[in-house]
Design a protein around this motif. Structure first.
Motif, mmCIF file in Angstrom:
data_model
loop_
_atom_site.group_PDB
_atom_site.id
_atom_site.type_symbol
_atom_site.label_atom_id
_atom_site.label_comp_id
_atom_site.label_asym_id
_atom_site.label_seq_id
_atom_site.Cartn_x
_atom_site.Cartn_y
_atom_site.Cartn_z
ATOM 1 N N ALA A 128 -5.538 50.489 16.229
ATOM 2 C CA ALA A 128 -4.846 51.690 17.181
ATOM 3 C C ALA A 128 -3.631 52.099 17.076
ATOM 4 C CB ALA A 128 -5.318 51.154 18.784
ATOM 5 N N PHE A 129 -2.601 51.185 16.744
ATOM 6 C CA PHE A 129 -1.376 51.548 16.508
ATOM 7 C C PHE A 129 -1.162 52.367 15.060
ATOM 8 C CE2 PHE A 129 2.787 50.981 14.354
ATOM 9 C CZ PHE A 129 3.759 51.143 15.338
ATOM 10 N N SER A 130 -1.859 51.910 14.059
ATOM 11 C CA SER A 130 -1.377 52.505 12.968
ATOM 12 C C SER A 130 -2.415 53.903 13.023
ATOM 13 C CB SER A 130 -1.997 51.600 11.732
ATOM 14 O OG SER A 130 -3.364 51.487 11.984
ATOM 15 N N LEU A 131 -3.344 54.066 13.523
ATOM 16 C CA LEU A 131 -4.201 55.267 13.516
ATOM 17 C C LEU A 131 -3.381 56.250 14.362
ATOM 18 C CD1 LEU A 131 -7.933 54.176 14.079
ATOM 19 C CD2 LEU A 131 -6.744 55.084 11.942
ATOM 20 N N THR A 132 -2.651 55.959 15.588
ATOM 21 C CA THR A 132 -2.079 56.642 16.388
ATOM 22 C C THR A 132 -0.748 57.267 15.627
ATOM 23 O OG1 THR A 132 -2.779 55.601 18.225
ATOM 24 C CG2 THR A 132 -1.134 57.134 18.716
ATOM 25 N N LYS A 133 -0.306 56.253 14.792
ATOM 26 C CA LYS A 133 0.797 56.729 14.170
ATOM 27 C C LYS A 133 0.694 57.613 12.947
ATOM 28 C CE LYS A 133 5.263 54.418 12.169
ATOM 29 N NZ LYS A 133 5.740 53.093 12.044
ATOM 30 N N ARG A 134 -0.385 57.715 12.453
ATOM 31 C CA ARG A 134 -0.975 58.585 11.442
ATOM 32 C C ARG A 134 -1.219 59.882 11.990
ATOM 33 N NH1 ARG A 134 -6.347 57.333 8.103
ATOM 34 N NH2 ARG A 134 -5.420 55.097 7.952
ATOM 35 N N GLU A 135 -1.954 59.959 13.313
ATOM 36 C CA GLU A 135 -2.186 61.210 13.717
ATOM 37 C C GLU A 135 -0.926 61.826 14.080
ATOM 38 O OE1 GLU A 135 -4.886 63.599 14.377
ATOM 39 O OE2 GLU A 135 -5.503 61.645 13.758
ATOM 40 N N LEU A 136 0.295 61.044 14.631
ATOM 41 C CA LEU A 136 1.406 61.747 14.953
ATOM 42 C C LEU A 136 2.390 62.086 13.664
ATOM 43 C CD1 LEU A 136 2.276 59.033 17.629
ATOM 44 C CD2 LEU A 136 1.961 61.717 18.192
ATOM 45 N N ARG A 137 2.436 61.282 12.776
ATOM 46 C CA ARG A 137 3.165 61.565 11.514
ATOM 47 C C ARG A 137 2.387 62.057 10.201
ATOM 48 N NH1 ARG A 137 7.448 56.873 11.958
ATOM 49 N NH2 ARG A 137 7.832 56.997 14.231
ATOM 50 N N GLY A 138 1.105 62.310 10.268
ATOM 51 C CA GLY A 138 0.236 62.401 9.056
ATOM 52 C C GLY A 138 0.614 63.887 8.404
ATOM 53 N N GLU B 24 2.112 67.193 4.040
ATOM 54 C CA GLU B 24 2.762 68.445 3.659
ATOM 55 C C GLU B 24 3.475 68.163 2.425
ATOM 56 O OE1 GLU B 24 2.918 71.030 7.682
ATOM 57 O OE2 GLU B 24 4.741 70.201 6.939
ATOM 58 N N LEU B 25 4.338 66.947 2.463
ATOM 59 C CA LEU B 25 4.911 66.468 1.229
ATOM 60 C C LEU B 25 4.038 65.937 0.104
ATOM 61 C CD1 LEU B 25 7.688 65.715 -0.095
ATOM 62 C CD2 LEU B 25 7.650 63.558 0.739
ATOM 63 N N THR B 26 3.100 65.410 0.442
ATOM 64 C CA THR B 26 2.154 64.836 -0.916
ATOM 65 C C THR B 26 1.681 65.901 -1.404
ATOM 66 O OG1 THR B 26 0.629 64.186 0.804
ATOM 67 C CG2 THR B 26 1.808 62.592 -0.111
ATOM 68 N N SER B 27 1.298 67.111 -0.801
ATOM 69 C CA SER B 27 0.595 68.382 -1.328
ATOM 70 C C SER B 27 1.694 69.422 -2.101
ATOM 71 C CB SER B 27 -0.171 69.134 -0.427
ATOM 72 O OG SER B 27 0.513 69.356 0.518
ATOM 73 N N ASN B 28 3.131 68.797 -1.908
ATOM 74 C CA ASN B 28 4.011 69.659 -2.375
ATOM 75 C C ASN B 28 5.363 69.020 -3.060
ATOM 76 O OD1 ASN B 28 5.674 72.105 -3.182
ATOM 77 N ND2 ASN B 28 6.743 71.897 -1.286
ATOM 78 N N ARG B 29 4.712 67.834 -3.879
ATOM 79 C CA ARG B 29 5.826 67.031 -4.376
ATOM 80 C C ARG B 29 6.640 67.667 -5.571
ATOM 81 N NH1 ARG B 29 5.071 60.914 -4.053
ATOM 82 N NH2 ARG B 29 7.189 60.989 -5.234
ATOM 83 N N GLN B 30 5.906 68.266 -6.124
ATOM 84 C CA GLN B 30 6.697 69.038 -7.433
ATOM 85 C C GLN B 30 7.497 70.060 -7.035
ATOM 86 O OE1 GLN B 30 6.331 67.398 -10.335
ATOM 87 N NE2 GLN B 30 7.771 68.862 -10.942
ATOM 88 N N GLY B 31 7.131 70.804 -5.997
ATOM 89 C CA GLY B 31 7.930 71.854 -5.209
ATOM 90 C C GLY B 31 9.342 71.294 -4.600
ATOM 91 N N ASP B 32 9.138 70.358 -4.053
ATOM 92 C CA ASP B 32 10.133 69.682 -3.283
ATOM 93 C C ASP B 32 11.155 69.107 -4.247
ATOM 94 O OD1 ASP B 32 10.799 68.458 -0.433
ATOM 95 O OD2 ASP B 32 11.015 67.073 -1.996
ATOM 96 N N LEU B 33 10.760 68.484 -5.406
ATOM 97 C CA LEU B 33 11.542 67.951 -6.548
ATOM 98 C C LEU B 33 12.137 68.887 -7.132
ATOM 99 C CD1 LEU B 33 12.375 65.412 -8.235
ATOM 100 C CD2 LEU B 33 10.122 66.105 -9.637
ATOM 101 N N GLN B 34 11.602 70.125 -7.399
ATOM 102 C CA GLN B 34 12.304 71.096 -8.008
ATOM 103 C C GLN B 34 13.425 71.662 -7.193
ATOM 104 O OE1 GLN B 34 11.410 71.865 -11.254
ATOM 105 N NE2 GLN B 34 13.474 72.914 -11.229
#
Ligand SMILES: CCCCC/C=C\C/C=C\CC/C=C/CC(=O)SCCNC(=O)CCNC(=O)[C@H](O)C(C)(C)COP(=O)(O)OP(=O)(O)OC[C@H]1O[C@@H](n2cnc3c(N)ncnc32)[C@H](O)[C@@H]1OP(=O)(O)O
Length: 278
Positions: free
Chosen positions: A226-236, A241-251
């Motif tokens: 429950a802890f990890s699922l709730t944290k994922r819901e809060l921070r996911g 957003e970063l994982t889908s834009n890693r290259q842009g963020d790096l650039q």
């Protein structure tokens, strides 16, 4: 204080061995509680280079695999938690190394911010820029008096990227985030407590660790799933957003650092740090 901590396989934090302890990141697991104290160990200021970032990322991955009950991030330095990215790696940088540095920082943040167990920062000293990001990625922060914490990037001539802003917004009010980031403000311990950038003040390093242990103990009755699922819901969202834009963020990072005015500032900034002693 540390004597009750054991470096060995324990029942609560399954099959965790000291093999992942490197010179750069020491790991000690409390046999009774399954809580790991992870100590940054790159003197003099725990500057984050690729090796230090990768070492910490690996430790967090291992703790995840071994179902750790909680993490306390600390530092071996007397008065510095972490001075952020190693400035010598971003001044006149080798371009491939620069990319590796930011990629390693992204990877570490994804693991630490998304950790499925309670995470805390025992701030026994200054936590600047990347050091502040490490602290913000944890669930709780305890700091000793007369230290400083904050994100000074705008002072350095660059702007924090979305995931760093998200980490701060997770902790501070919208107003405080605006003031902190737009002014590139560094806060003293008592000011940081006032705005909520840290959660508690402790007298010394031992007490920061004790207070972090007490915080983690509050979760002893919470189901891990429950802890990890709730944290994922809060921070996911921020993580996706970063994982889908890693290259842009790096650039963005690479372009910011290579900007001639940032390089000029870094030169002066490094000189001013060195000349403090003279
Ligand atoms: C800058 C570009 C960033 C681009 C990012 C782009 C977008 C994303 C934005 C934000 C995301 C987060 C990104 C973070 C980037 C960073 O982390 S850059 C690092 C910024 N860090 C700082 O500005 C801290 C600088 N250091 C200090 O203020 C002080 O050293 C201290 C931590 C307060 C400690 O003071 P103290 O008096 O105890 O020690 P000294 O100052 O004498 O330092 C001892 C020794 O260490 C060297 N040093 C200090 N900090 C660093 C560092 N970060 N990297 C490498 N070396 C460092 C210092 O020069 C001394 O060296 P010596 O004279 O040779 O002994």
């Amino acid at each position: 204080m540390i004597s009750f901590l054991m470096r060995r396989t324990i029942p609560r934090c399954r099959a965790y061995s000291s093999q992942t302890t490197s010179e750069l990141t020491k790991v000690e697991v409390n046999e009774k509680t399954g809580v790991a104290v992870v100590t940054l160990n790159r003197p003099p200021v725990n500057g984050l280079n690729v090796a230090a970032l990768r070492s910490l990322e690996k430790v967090i991955g291992d703790l995840e695999t071994n179902k750790c009950k909680g993490l306390i991030l600390s530092s071996s330095s007397k008065n510095i938690f972490c001075a952020g990215l190693d400035l010598t790696e971003i001044y006149k940088p080798d371009q491939e190394k620069l990319k590796s540095l930011w990629t390693a920082f992204q990877d570490l943040w994804i693991k630490l911010y998304g950790a499925s167990f309670p995470t805390t920062a025992a701030l026994n000293g200054h936590a600047i820029a990347g050091g502040c990001v490490l602290a913000l990625s944890c669930d709780y922060r305890v700091m000793v008096p007369n230290s400083s914490i904050g994100l000074n990037e705008t002072e350095l001539g660059i702007s924090p990227t979305a995931w760093i802003i998200a980490s701060m917004q997770n902790v501070l009010s919208k107003r405080s985030v605006e003031l902190a980031l737009l002014q590139g403000r560094i806060y003293k311990t008592n000011q940081a407590l006032e705005i909520g950038l840290i959660d508690e003040i402790a007298n010394d390093k031992d007490e920061t660790i004790k207070k972090c242990e007490e915080f983690i103990a509050k979760y002893s009755r919470v189901q891990s799933l429950a802890f990890s699922l709730t944290k994922r819901e809060l921070r996911g969202k921020a993580i996706s957003e970063l994982t889908s834009n890693r290259q842009g963020d790096l650039q963005f990072f690479v372009d910011s650092i290579n900007n001639p005015s940032v390089q000029k500032f870094l030169e002066k900034y490094l000189q001013s740090l060195k000349s403090k002693k003279n």
